[in-house]
Design a protein around this motif. Structure first.
Motif, PDB file in Angstrom:
ATOM      1  N   VAL A 168      -4.245   7.244  -2.280  1.00 33.91           N
ATOM      2  CA  VAL A 168      -4.177   6.392  -3.457  1.00 33.91           C
ATOM      3  C   VAL A 168      -4.910   5.088  -3.238  1.00 33.91           C
ATOM      4  CG1 VAL A 168      -2.673   5.059  -4.958  1.00 33.91           C
ATOM      5  CG2 VAL A 168      -2.035   7.355  -4.299  1.00 33.91           C
ATOM      6  N   ASN A 169      -4.802   4.614  -2.005  1.00 31.83           N
ATOM      7  CA  ASN A 169      -5.398   3.307  -1.750  1.00 31.83           C
ATOM      8  C   ASN A 169      -5.991   3.282  -0.346  1.00 31.83           C
ATOM      9  OD1 ASN A 169      -6.111   0.693  -1.712  1.00 31.83           O
ATOM     10  ND2 ASN A 169      -4.151  -0.073  -2.442  1.00 31.83           N
TER      11      ASN A 169
ATOM     12  N   ASP B 258      13.306  13.255  -6.057  1.00 29.93           N
ATOM     13  CA  ASP B 258      12.877  13.809  -7.342  1.00 29.93           C
ATOM     14  C   ASP B 258      13.609  15.113  -7.633  1.00 29.93           C
ATOM     15  OD1 ASP B 258      11.168  11.761  -7.893  1.00 29.93           O
ATOM     16  OD2 ASP B 258       9.339  12.816  -7.301  1.00 29.93           O
ATOM     17  N   LEU B 259      13.926  15.845  -6.582  1.00 33.72           N
ATOM     18  CA  LEU B 259      14.665  17.091  -6.766  1.00 33.72           C
ATOM     19  C   LEU B 259      16.158  16.839  -6.838  1.00 33.72           C
ATOM     20  CD1 LEU B 259      12.604  19.433  -4.450  1.00 33.72           C
ATOM     21  CD2 LEU B 259      12.815  19.587  -6.928  1.00 33.72           C
TER      22      LEU B 259
ATOM     23  N   SER C  99       7.272   9.962   1.774  1.00 28.86           N
ATOM     24  CA  SER C  99       6.902  10.963   0.780  1.00 28.86           C
ATOM     25  C   SER C  99       7.952  12.071   0.714  1.00 28.86           C
ATOM     26  CB  SER C  99       5.541  11.569   1.127  1.00 28.86           C
ATOM     27  OG  SER C  99       4.556  10.559   1.151  1.00 28.86           O
ATOM     28  N   PHE C 100       8.404  12.474   1.873  1.00 27.78           N
ATOM     29  CA  PHE C 100       9.473  13.485   1.950  1.00 27.78           C
ATOM     30  C   PHE C 100      10.702  12.999   1.197  1.00 27.78           C
ATOM     31  CE2 PHE C 100      13.103  15.615   3.675  1.00 27.78           C
ATOM     32  CZ  PHE C 100      12.687  16.855   4.160  1.00 27.78           C
TER      33      PHE C 100
ATOM     34  N   LEU D 253       8.881  20.158   0.865  1.00 29.39           N
ATOM     35  CA  LEU D 253       9.197  18.733   0.751  1.00 29.39           C
ATOM     36  C   LEU D 253       8.222  17.886   1.556  1.00 29.39           C
ATOM     37  CD1 LEU D 253      13.080  18.921   1.028  1.00 29.39           C
ATOM     38  CD2 LEU D 253      11.782  18.203  -0.959  1.00 29.39           C
ATOM     39  N   SER D 254       7.712  18.459   2.637  1.00 28.91           N
ATOM     40  CA  SER D 254       6.825  17.679   3.492  1.00 28.91           C
ATOM     41  C   SER D 254       5.476  17.520   2.828  1.00 28.91           C
ATOM     42  CB  SER D 254       6.675  18.362   4.852  1.00 28.91           C
ATOM     43  OG  SER D 254       7.936  18.397   5.489  1.00 28.91           O
ATOM     44  N   PRO D 255       4.899  16.363   2.982  1.00 28.93           N
ATOM     45  CA  PRO D 255       3.775  15.992   2.152  1.00 28.93           C
ATOM     46  C   PRO D 255       2.424  16.221   2.796  1.00 28.93           C
ATOM     47  CG  PRO D 255       4.666  14.079   3.252  1.00 28.93           C
ATOM     48  CD  PRO D 255       5.358  15.272   3.834  1.00 28.93           C
TER      49      PRO D 255
ATOM     50  N   ASN E  67       4.460   9.783   5.640  1.00 27.19           N
ATOM     51  CA  ASN E  67       4.968  11.152   5.511  1.00 27.19           C
ATOM     52  C   ASN E  67       6.459  11.176   5.238  1.00 27.19           C
ATOM     53  OD1 ASN E  67       2.460  12.138   5.987  1.00 27.19           O
ATOM     54  ND2 ASN E  67       2.824  12.705   8.132  1.00 27.19           N
TER      55      ASN E  67
ATOM     56  N   GLU F 152      13.070  24.514 -10.056  1.00 29.24           N
ATOM     57  CA  GLU F 152      12.431  24.093  -8.807  1.00 29.24           C
ATOM     58  C   GLU F 152      13.257  24.518  -7.597  1.00 29.24           C
ATOM     59  OE1 GLU F 152       9.601  21.931  -7.697  1.00 29.24           O
ATOM     60  OE2 GLU F 152       8.982  23.079  -9.456  1.00 29.24           O
ATOM     61  N   LEU F 153      14.541  24.278  -7.689  1.00 34.25           N
ATOM     62  CA  LEU F 153      15.421  24.602  -6.560  1.00 34.25           C
ATOM     63  C   LEU F 153      15.493  26.110  -6.364  1.00 34.25           C
ATOM     64  CD1 LEU F 153      18.251  21.984  -7.142  1.00 34.25           C
ATOM     65  CD2 LEU F 153      16.690  22.065  -5.208  1.00 34.25           C
TER      66      LEU F 153
ATOM     67  N   PRO G 281       0.083  13.823   1.639  1.00 36.16           N
ATOM     68  CA  PRO G 281       0.112  12.745   0.655  1.00 36.16           C
ATOM     69  C   PRO G 281      -1.264  12.497   0.067  1.00 36.16           C
ATOM     70  CG  PRO G 281       0.376  11.897   2.873  1.00 36.16           C
ATOM     71  CD  PRO G 281       0.322  13.369   2.993  1.00 36.16           C
ATOM     72  N   LEU G 282      -1.268  12.147  -1.187  1.00 40.61           N
ATOM     73  CA  LEU G 282      -2.490  11.822  -1.906  1.00 40.61           C
ATOM     74  C   LEU G 282      -3.073  10.511  -1.388  1.00 40.61           C
ATOM     75  CD1 LEU G 282      -0.553  11.080  -5.136  1.00 40.61           C
ATOM     76  CD2 LEU G 282      -0.498  13.317  -4.019  1.00 40.61           C
TER      77      LEU G 282
ATOM     78  N   ARG H 225      10.146  13.035  -2.613  1.00 43.57           N
ATOM     79  CA  ARG H 225      10.161  14.373  -3.209  1.00 43.57           C
ATOM     80  C   ARG H 225      11.571  14.918  -3.300  1.00 43.57           C
ATOM     81  NH1 ARG H 225       4.927  17.939  -1.644  1.00 43.57           N
ATOM     82  NH2 ARG H 225       3.505  16.197  -1.275  1.00 43.57           N
ATOM     83  N   ALA H 226      12.307  14.709  -2.211  1.00 51.48           N
ATOM     84  CA  ALA H 226      13.688  15.196  -2.212  1.00 51.48           C
ATOM     85  C   ALA H 226      14.496  14.460  -3.286  1.00 51.48           C
ATOM     86  CB  ALA H 226      14.304  15.008  -0.832  1.00 51.48           C
TER      87      ALA H 226
ATOM     88  N   LEU I 210      14.887  21.018 -12.857  1.00 51.20           N
ATOM     89  CA  LEU I 210      15.336  20.882 -11.477  1.00 51.20           C
ATOM     90  C   LEU I 210      15.837  22.207 -10.938  1.00 51.20           C
ATOM     91  CD1 LEU I 210      15.300  18.038 -10.375  1.00 51.20           C
ATOM     92  CD2 LEU I 210      17.777  18.091 -10.372  1.00 51.20           C
TER      93      LEU I 210
ATOM     94  N   THR J 265       0.842  -1.200   0.000  1.00 48.95           N
ATOM     95  CA  THR J 265       0.000   0.000   0.000  1.00 48.95           C
ATOM     96  C   THR J 265       0.879   1.252   0.000  1.00 48.95           C
ATOM     97  OG1 THR J 265      -1.614  -1.249   1.278  1.00 48.95           O
ATOM     98  CG2 THR J 265      -1.885   1.129   1.209  1.00 48.95           C
TER      99      THR J 265
ATOM    100  N   ARG K 237       2.306   1.814  -3.385  1.00 45.05           N
ATOM    101  CA  ARG K 237       1.385   2.439  -4.343  1.00 45.05           C
ATOM    102  C   ARG K 237       1.169   3.908  -4.012  1.00 45.05           C
ATOM    103  NH1 ARG K 237      -2.493  -1.320  -3.003  1.00 45.05           N
ATOM    104  NH2 ARG K 237      -0.947  -2.995  -2.830  1.00 45.05           N
ATOM    105  N   MET K 238       1.072   4.208  -2.723  1.00 50.73           N
ATOM    106  CA  MET K 238       0.798   5.593  -2.323  1.00 50.73           C
ATOM    107  C   MET K 238       1.951   6.543  -2.632  1.00 50.73           C
ATOM    108  SD  MET K 238      -1.167   4.968   1.281  1.00 50.73           S
ATOM    109  CE  MET K 238      -1.996   6.520   1.583  1.00 50.73           C
TER     110      MET K 238
END
Lengths: 139, 139
Positions: free
Chosen positions: B138-139, A60-61, A53-54, B131-133, A50, B109-110, B135-136, A57-58, B106, A10, A13-14
């Motif tokens: 999803v499930n 991704d950056l 996710s942090f 950066l802190s989420p 959380n 963004e930065l 979160p979506l 995102r980091a 990138l 889960t 996926r999230m």
DNA sequence: AAGGTCCCTATAGTGACTACAGGGTTAGAT
DNA sequence: ATCTAACCCTGTAGTCACTATAGGGACCTT
């Protein structure tokens, strides 16, 4: 559905993170070892979501896992000054800018290389020729 | 000084390549196994110097070892068309351009992240906050 | 009870090197 | 002739951030 505990799948996926990657983050100490169910399944709390996710995102950056480790530590101590956070982000930005400059130089070189190709035989290929050396006498 | 045979250290200095890297190229099949001296030292001919110089220039231009392997094969058959060479270089250029685009996104963004930093406490740090989420679901 | 989907651990692979550890060889100075 | 420093050898493991695989156990639905 009101269950606060999440399986690794889960969580996966999230956060669009592969299960193996989550286990890898645990092994690398970025995620704490979660509670386990009777059947030895990992059982995650919302705080883990959380944190993951942090991390994502980091990532991704383009922050490294080491940088993220520091950012997470800093984020936990909410009363301290955020100068150190700024520092890491600035350093990372500088690195990104260096990489862009390097790649642009590369792009110019490759453009030059390709513009010279008359597409004949390899013997007269300017790309191969440019790569082939007249080596310097060093020693 | 009229000796045509080179030690690995000399080759290393002439091509600005670490000794270990030369041995690594040999193990990866990019350089042929050279002759050996009585004392089991590698003994290189000028052709090896040319080949290594080619490899290093191609590496400087960001070609992968796999791409270089192909380029070297192509370079050896001087009568064939150099289309395939062109192809590899074009593909590589496209990849470099993709990377530049990614890094520029990138960088933006930065930049945005950093421009928001008021340098107060971590609690009000916009970098950490971004950066802190939330979160979506999803499930 | 069977099947499919999930989960577990442990290990090895990716690319392109780099860094040891633990030795043997050689060239030049004494 | 001996010493020493600089060179060379092999083999293995480490880097980064995962990814993939093998070989199994757990769980849910039918």
């Amino acid at each position: 559905m009101t269950n606060k505990h999440l399986t690794i799948g889960t969580l996966s996926r999230m956060t669009a993170t592969k299960v193996e990657t989550i286990r890898f983050y645990e092994k690398s100490g970025l995620l704490a070892k979660p509670a386990r169910t009777e059947g030895n399944y990992r059982s995650y709390a919302p705080a883990d979501l959380n944190r993951l996710s942090f991390i994502r995102r980091a990532r991704d950056l383009g922050f490294s896992l080491d940088q993220i480790r520091v950012l997470l530590d800093l984020a936990d101590d909410r009363s301290r000054s955020c100068e150190a956070v700024d520092e890491i982000a600035k350093e990372h930005l500088a690195e990104v800018e260096r990489k862009i400059a390097d790649l642009k130089a590369l792009q110019r070189e490759l453009d030059r290389l390709l513009s010279q190709c008359r597409c004949g035989t390899v013997a007269e290929c300017r790309i191969i020729e440019t790569l082939s050396p007249l080596p310097l006498e060093v020693n």
